[in-house]
Scaffold this active site. Structure first.
Site, PDB file in Angstrom:
ATOM      1  CE  LYS A  81      -6.337  -6.428  22.816  1.00  9.22           C
ATOM      2  NZ  LYS A  81      -6.795  -5.801  21.558  1.00  9.22           N
ATOM      3  CB  SER A 162      -4.298  -2.754  21.086  1.00  8.37           C
ATOM      4  OG  SER A 162      -5.468  -3.477  20.745  1.00  8.37           O
ATOM      5  CB  SER A 186      -6.056  -4.202  17.733  1.00  9.41           C
ATOM      6  OG  SER A 186      -5.723  -2.869  18.015  1.00  9.41           O
TER       7      SER A 186
HETATM    8  N1  GLN Z   1      -4.490   1.212  16.372  1.00  7.29           N
HETATM    9  C1  GLN Z   1      -5.878   1.569  16.284  1.00  7.29           C
HETATM   10  C2  GLN Z   1      -6.231   2.491  17.437  1.00  7.29           C
HETATM   11  O1  GLN Z   1      -5.350   2.872  18.099  1.00  7.29           O
HETATM   12  C3  GLN Z   1      -6.726   0.325  16.318  1.00  7.29           C
HETATM   13  C4  GLN Z   1      -6.824  -0.263  17.658  1.00  7.29           C
HETATM   14  C5  GLN Z   1      -7.639  -1.501  17.700  1.00  7.29           C
HETATM   15  O2  GLN Z   1      -7.888  -2.140  16.677  1.00  7.29           O
HETATM   16  N2  GLN Z   1      -8.104  -1.833  18.869  1.00  7.29           N
HETATM   17  O3  GLN Z   1      -7.348   2.835  17.662  1.00  7.29           O
END
Ligand code: GLN
Length: 499
Positions: A81, A162, A186
């Protein structure tokens, strides 16, 4: 000898066995992998492909394999990532702010991957600074989910987020393994939406040193793969205390496959009503219930009277704590130290405002504003402190529930992969994707999403939640489940250049 591209569908442990047996070389595997990734460019799963680095690493892996030194990841292609710092390879965090940022260090996790002999093929796409659930908030364009097509055969669904790039490339058989990060879901949510496995380790299990920070008290780096064995092998390589990250826990790292022989007999599976309520798509509920029935048929005891009443507050708690931490963590992007900078402003203040105004996207700005507000004098007690108190209550409820059972199961996400732009203008609808994953980050426990079926042709994920530092239990359950229901073996239709 020629490398058969069909081998690219293999898991990491199948590659490892073939590499050790000398059936093909890491160099041949890497060349074929890079070729496939170029064919799959249409997915936009990568921000940067690191072809030269990968080929150098493959040669080193071949040298190790020749003298019989290879481990389970030696010569195995892995996607990383683009939130994880990589030495001499730009690390963008999916943001214009870091578009040209090249770290001078590898993060600890990548250092450990290198030590294991893995071949890192590229940096995967993500929502900007890991804020999002669809990978549509990337400054480098959205990633496509290899599952789900419109009437013309075009890929029309988000991969989740994400870590959408990391999940999509594993699902499309681009690489067998990848790394994501999980602050509120994410890793698990994109894994679920792409039909692969994804684990958020216990908070403190894996080093965050060198990982671009979003919400430091919630996030962990973790593996995405296509079976429990691969996920265990990757976790094994990256887990453990790190003197560069004081939040890593001084607990021993077990053999994450130690429960693979055990099966499901006698396992107590908790099914909390709170994770099956309003908002859950009935088409998702059905395969999740079927998976629970299948576990019961294999000897698991289903425990339905566990209670997690405060998880209904988890989403509001998260959207106080995560933006608060983000607003502090993102203060460093000021156009002075590093990253994108506007240098022709009228004053230092003007330059800083324009740097942040132009360097950050809309979702990041929303979080910074929410967090700055929640932390400001007068609101700190009303919001931030209160959220921390509710966090303690949620953690206590998980602890109590996991005395009555060995693992809690739920859907990973209330819905399957949605269409592009469907939730982009409605932040709250986007946030609801993480309804079942966020409580686990609030509590700090390990969570694993595994494929458990399909709804209208799209993958559905089952979330397993365990006691702190009991990742091995979750991986053992996943391994046993794969033996009775091999949803993880289902591949999406091949992704070509037109895809
Ligand atoms: N979707 C969640 C957010 O927007 C979690 C994101 C993540 O786990 N990095 O914060």
């Amino acid at each position: 000898m020629a490398f058969d591209p069909a081998h690219l569908d293999r898991t990491a442990h199948e590659h490892a066995a073939a590499l050790r047996a000398g059936d093909y070389t890491a160099t041949a595997l890497t060349e074929a992998t890079l070729e496939r990734l170029r064919q799959q460019e249409h997915l936009n799963a990568y921000i940067t492909l690191t072809e030269d680095l990968a080929l150098r690493q493959a040669q080193e892996a071949d040298a190790r394999l020749r003298v019989g030194e290879g481990g389970p990841l030696t010569g195995v292609p892995v996607g990383v990532k683009d939130l994880l710092s990589t030495r001499d390879v730009r690390t963008t965090a999916g943001s214009r702010m870091l578009e040209d940022f090249t770290p001078v260090l590898d993060c600890t996790v990548v250092e450990r991957l290198n030590a294991a002999g893995a071949v890192t093929v590229g940096k995967t796409n993500l929502d900007e600074f890991a804020m999002g659930s669809s990978t549509e908030h990337s400054a480098f364009g959205p990633t496509r989910n290899p599952w789900g097509r419109d009437g013309q055969g075009n890929l029309d669904r988000v991969p989740g987020g994400s870590s959408g790039g990391s999940a999509a490339t594993v699902a499309a058989r681009g690489v067998p393994l990848s790394l994501g990060t999980d602050t509120g879901g994410s890793i698990r949510q994109p894994a679920a939406l792409c039909g692969v496995l994804g684990m958020k380790p216990t908070y403190g299990r894996v080093s965050r040193f060198g990982v671009v920070a979003f919400a430091s008290s919630l996030e962990q780096v973790g593996p995405i793969g296509r079976d429990a064995e691969d996920v265990a092998d990757l976790l094994q390589a990256i887990a453990g205390q790190d003197q560069m990250d004081s939040t890593t826990a001084p607990v021993p790292v077990p053999d994450f496959k130690e429960r693979f022989a055990r099966g499901l007999d006698g396992l107590r599976v908790g099914v909390p009503a709170e994770f099956f309520g309003e908002g859950l798509d009935p088409a998702v509920r059905q395969p999740v219930e079927a998976a629970i029935d299948a576990m019961e048929a294999q000897g698991a005891t289903i425990v339905r009277d566990i209670a997690l009443p405060s998880v209904r507050a988890a989403l509001p708690v998260y959207y106080i704590i995560a933006p608060s931490e983000a607003s502090a963590n993102l203060a460093r992007y000021d156009g002075v130290k590093y990253g994108f900078a506007v240098t022709d402003g009228l004053s230092a203040e003007d330059e800083m405002a324009r740097t942040r105004g132009e360097g950050f996207g809309a979702e990041v700005k929303r979080r910074v504003m929410l967090g700055t507000y929640a932390l400001s004098a007068g609101y700190y007690d009303a919001y931030y402190l209160k959220a921390q108190k509710v966090r303690t209550v949620i953690r206590g409820e998980f602890e109590a529930a996991l005395e009555q059972c060995d693992v809690i199961v739920s859907p990973t996400s209330p819905n399957t992969a949605f269409r592009f732009a469907e939730k982009l203008d409605d932040p709250y609808a986007m946030y609801l994707n993480d309804l079942y994953t966020i409580p686990v980050n609030i509590a700090g426990n390990p969570g694993l999403s595994i494929p458990c079926g399909f709804a209208d042709g799209l993958p559905v994920g089952l979330q397993l939640v365990g006691r702190p530092f009991e990742e091995a239990t979750l991986l053992g359950v996943a391994h046993a489940y794969e033996a009775i229901a091999d949803w993880n073996r289902q591949a999406p239709p091949p992704v070509g250049t037109q895809g």
